[in-house]
Write a protein that holds these residues in place. Structure first.
Motif, PDB file in Angstrom:
ATOM      1  N   ALA A 178       0.782  -1.292   0.023  1.00 49.76           N
ATOM      2  CA  ALA A 178      -0.039   0.095   0.020  1.00 49.76           C
ATOM      3  C   ALA A 178       0.953   1.232   0.108  1.00 49.76           C
ATOM      4  O   ALA A 178       0.505   2.076  -0.766  1.00 49.76           O
ATOM      5  CB  ALA A 178      -1.031  -0.095   1.169  1.00 49.76           C
TER       6      ALA A 178
ATOM      7  N   GLY B 208      -3.131   3.803   3.362  1.00 51.88           N
ATOM      8  CA  GLY B 208      -4.223   2.698   3.291  1.00 51.88           C
ATOM      9  C   GLY B 208      -5.066   2.546   4.628  1.00 51.88           C
ATOM     10  O   GLY B 208      -4.456   3.420   5.586  1.00 51.88           O
TER      11      GLY B 208
ATOM     12  N   LEU C 152      -5.660   2.678  -0.285  1.00 50.96           N
ATOM     13  CA  LEU C 152      -5.972   1.183  -0.580  1.00 50.96           C
ATOM     14  C   LEU C 152      -6.535   0.718   0.607  1.00 50.96           C
ATOM     15  O   LEU C 152      -6.324   1.217   1.911  1.00 50.96           O
ATOM     16  CB  LEU C 152      -4.835   0.425  -0.810  1.00 50.96           C
ATOM     17  CG  LEU C 152      -4.016   0.818  -2.005  1.00 50.96           C
ATOM     18  CD1 LEU C 152      -2.955  -0.074  -2.474  1.00 50.96           C
ATOM     19  CD2 LEU C 152      -4.957   0.970  -3.241  1.00 50.96           C
TER      20      LEU C 152
END
Length: 481
Positions: free
Chosen positions: A179, A258, A291
């Motif tokens: 990520a 993320g 993410l």
């Protein structure tokens, strides 16, 4: 076969109830019929199980405890006042050094999915070991490719690229790195009360002080936990989600790498995230360029029953999914699954894992998926888990010490409190109940920040008779407090 009824009086007597059986050169497990607690003086009885474990001739529990104290890390701890020496397992049952049978309500911490010693999984391991136990992923081997294909078929959307690891901690470490590489950001958002592992990065994502050492853990922010029982906003998921927006605005540059979550927090005490929380947070994280990472280490692989993966119960498709435990049925095996686009970030440098994708481990994992499908274990987790939860909820009406019953499928939690209004954790009482349940033949886990939550995560082959026995034993043990 002789019918043996195990009771606490027998367990606490000096006489060995298995001595006559050992004298005949064979051990038998207790073989009573369905559990019954009609009389207050009658102990619950294990369901019938027509199986005899092999004779054990190894070291005693006392010898093993001595060696652990002398040669193993003092950080290792064990359950129960008198530690159990578990020497054999078969499906949903475990056996101690004396041949005594126990119902496994913990599943090796949500790890045993198909059942202990499942013949299909064992045979897959033996077959692969006889061919080649280990080489390297630098050579071709069909086991890793076949399992990756089968695992990808269980994922929604474009989640079809698999990286194999050896544990959940490794999988989460890799997911967080991916990520950060993909987004170019360092900030990761995690939930309070979360547990994602005990390595450098995952310890940062973990948010309980009793699982964190005082070492550098940077780049992770912890947001309010959407806990319907203890959380500030009850079951209002959207109010908790607002805290993620505020955290991004006031705690980061406005962009994040993320958000990592467990759909049902395992170590944190089987906390299922509040409804509508994840859909709101998903949108917020996407706007911040991040993410979404689903940690399915404990609640994934058919355990919730209603879906194969926990995140599917919340109507989202994450960018990265991590898993371990149940995909190996006890074999050290973890995995990260993501999209082809995101997966390319690891080609920027050399990325390699010596044992990730080991032929024996991946052969075992592939066998697990086949067994789950063949034996309809996801459906069983839903049917038996719903029945078990209903029965546990009935105990809440009977015992004031039960503050909450939660979870779904065969990942259930029972939180004990000394006062329902103040929700004071019954951290001492749970130990007494656990020991009593063990004496009656049920092994169960505990968790939660205060250590006051029963974690019920048995093998997915658990049946309704097992559920009845577990609840009857819990009921009987609580009545003795």
């Amino acid at each position: 076969m002789q019918r043996l009824v195990t009771s606490t009086s027998l367990l606490r007597s000096a006489k060995d109830p298995f001595s006559r059986l050992r004298a005949r050169g064979r051990w038998f497990s207790p073989m009573p019929e369905h559990a019954a607690t009609g009389s207050k003086n009658e102990d619950p009885v294990l369901p019938r199980f027509d199986y005899s474990p092999p004779r054990y001739t190894g070291p005693t529990a006392e010898e093993i405890v001595r060696k652990r104290k002398e040669f193993l890390s003092p950080s290792m701890f064990y359950l129960y006042k008198k530690p159990l020496n578990i020497v054999h397992g078969k499906m949903q049952y475990l056996f101690d050094e004396n041949g005594r049978r126990y119902l496994d309500g913990f599943g090796g911490i949500a790890t045993v999915s198909c059942g202990h010693g499942h013949p299909d999984v064992v045979q897959a391991i033996l077959n692969q070991t006889n061919n080649i136990q280990h080489s390297t992923i630098l050579y071709l081997n069909h086991a890793i490719a076949d399992f990756a294909e089968a695992l990808a078929s269980k994922m929604p959307g474009d989640l079809k690229v698999v990286f194999f690891t050896n544990s959940g901690t490794e999988a989460n470490e890799l997911a967080m790195m991916i990520a950060r590489l993909y987004t170019g950001c360092q900030d990761v958002i995690s939930l309070r009360n979360a547990y994602h592992g005990n390595a450098a990065g995952t310890m940062g994502a973990t948010a309980m002080c009793n699982w964190k050492f005082n070492v550098v853990q940077s780049g992770v922010h912890h947001t309010q936990n959407p806990d319907p029982y203890r959380g500030a906003f009850g079951s209002d998921g959207e109010k908790y989600a607002k805290d993620v927006e505020d955290l991004i605005r006031f705690g980061t540059s406005g962009h994040v790498a993320g958000f990592i979550f467990e759909a049902i927090q395992g170590v944190g005490g089987i906390v299922e995230l509040a409804p509508n929380y994840l859909t709101s947070v998903y949108s917020t994280i996407k706007k911040a360029g991040g993410l979404v990472i689903a940690d399915e280490v404990q609640c994934g692989v058919a355990r919730t029953g209603s879906n194969f993966w926990g995140f599917q119960n919340h109507g989202i498709v994450p960018d990265i999914v991590t898993m371990a435990k149940g995909i190996g049925n006890g074999i050290p095996l973890g995995a990260v699954v993501t999209t082809p686009e995101i997966a390319t970030v690891l080609t920027r440098r050399n990325y390699f894992n010596t044992f990730g994708g080991n032929p024996v481990s991946t052969a075992a994992g592939h066998a697990v998926l086949k067994v789950i499908e063949k034996e309809k274990l996801q459906e069983n987790a839903h049917v038996v888990g719903s029945y078990l939860k209903e029965r546990l909820c009935s105990l809440k009406d009977k015992h004031e010490i039960i503050g909450d019953v939660r979870g779904r499928g065969l990942i259930l939690g029972v939180e004990l409190v000394t006062d329902r209004k103040s929700k004071t954790p019954a951290s001492a009482e749970i130990l007494e109940v656990m020991d009593n349940m063990k004496d009656l033949g049920v092994l169960i886990g505990k968790g939660g920040f205060y250590g006051n939550v029963f974690r019920v995560t048995p093998p997915l082959c658990f049946n309704k008779q097992d559920a009845d026995f577990l609840v009857d034993v819990m009921d009987y043990s609580m009545s003795k407090l």
